[in-house]
Design a protein around this motif. Structure first.
Motif, mmCIF file in Angstrom:
data_model
loop_
_atom_site.group_PDB
_atom_site.id
_atom_site.type_symbol
_atom_site.label_atom_id
_atom_site.label_comp_id
_atom_site.label_asym_id
_atom_site.label_seq_id
_atom_site.Cartn_x
_atom_site.Cartn_y
_atom_site.Cartn_z
ATOM 1 N N PHE A 50 0.855 -1.184 0.000
ATOM 2 C CA PHE A 50 0.000 0.000 0.000
ATOM 3 C C PHE A 50 0.893 1.237 0.000
ATOM 4 O O PHE A 50 1.588 1.501 0.994
ATOM 5 N N PRO A 51 0.915 2.004 -1.097
ATOM 6 C CA PRO A 51 1.816 3.153 -1.206
ATOM 7 C C PRO A 51 1.640 4.145 -0.057
ATOM 8 O O PRO A 51 0.525 4.473 0.338
ATOM 9 N N GLY A 52 2.768 4.573 0.492
ATOM 10 C CA GLY A 52 2.745 5.598 1.523
ATOM 11 C C GLY A 52 2.457 5.108 2.920
ATOM 12 O O GLY A 52 2.492 5.909 3.870
ATOM 13 N N GLU A 53 2.182 3.817 3.093
ATOM 14 C CA GLU A 53 1.851 3.294 4.417
ATOM 15 C C GLU A 53 3.120 2.891 5.169
ATOM 16 O O GLU A 53 4.019 2.266 4.605
ATOM 17 N N GLU A 54 3.166 3.244 6.446
ATOM 18 C CA GLU A 54 4.316 2.851 7.265
ATOM 19 C C GLU A 54 4.327 1.353 7.511
ATOM 20 O O GLU A 54 5.376 0.709 7.473
#
Length: 231
Positions: free
Chosen positions: A80-84
């Motif tokens: 998931f792009p941008g997820e830590e």
């Protein structure tokens, strides 16, 4: 004392008789799995294009991902792009594979491929203490072509290499991936099982929402990541 439901208590002879009856079904299931594996070995295969993936050392062809092996298992990790913190199911599932050298004797390798950019994927690998080799298909259609497109789910794919030509021999997703894991096999031995609400259990058995007992990605990092290793 406990308020939790318990299995009935019986004498040893009754217990052994019921275990023997269950063992008949367990052996039948084992033979069925053997038959399925035999059919899997007889599956045809499909030739794959010459994909280029991104690895820790830079671009690499799909054939080169095999290293010096002719067989390759790929786990397509959700991203998931941008997820830590990425998918806890994928994070937990792959965290258990810490010793894969036994595959050398079978001329095989097992790696992770994800849609995440390689720098982010490798950073996540380090953060959660993952021991597997990671590759990125962010700049390739490979993930989409093997059932794991951007924004899509996880998958397992198996490949066979003949020279520089790669063939796809098997694919599964969903609960089909459980056969690669020891976690559910151990949990299913327990009297209360997975304790998820979908599970067929006796009345009064503890049950929780599906996935609620799964270890979170941040908890996996705390257990296996750099902070845990340096403690």
């Amino acid at each position: 004392m406990t308020a939790q439901a318990l299995p009935p208590v019986v004498d040893a002879e009754t217990w052994q008789r019921q275990l023997d009856e269950l063992r008949v079904r367990e052996k039948a299931a084992t033979r069925q799995l053997d038959a399925i594996a035999a059919e899997r070995r007889r599956m045809p295969m499909v030739e794959m294009p010459d994909y280029t993936l991104e690895g820790e050392e830079g671009p690499v062809s799909l054939a080169d991902v095999f290293g010096d092996k002719t067989q390759l298992i790929v786990y397509n990790h959700m991203w998931f792009p941008g997820e830590e913190w990425q998918c806890p199911g994928c994070t937990g599932y792959t965290s258990q594979f810490t010793r894969l050298d036994f595959l050398d004797a079978y001329d095989a390798r097992f790696v992770i491929v994800t849609q995440g950019p390689i720098e982010e994927a490798l950073a996540y690998k380090r953060r959660v203490g993952n021991k597997m080799s990671w590759y990125s298909t962010a700049n390739s259609s490979f993930g989409t072509d093997v059932g794991a497109p951007p924004g899509g789910g996880f998958a397992v794919n198996v490949f066979l290499r003949d020279g520089d030509t790669v063939y796809r021999t098997w694919h599964t997703t969903g609960r089909g991936t459980e056969q690669l894991s020891h976690t559910f096999a151990l949990i299913d031995l327990l009297p209360y099982g997975r304790q998820e609400e979908w599970q067929d259990s006796p009345k009064g058995w503890p049950q929780s929402p599906t996935y609620s007992r799964w270890t979170r990605s941040d908890a996996i990092a705390a257990l296996y990541g750099p902070a845990a290793q340096n403690s």
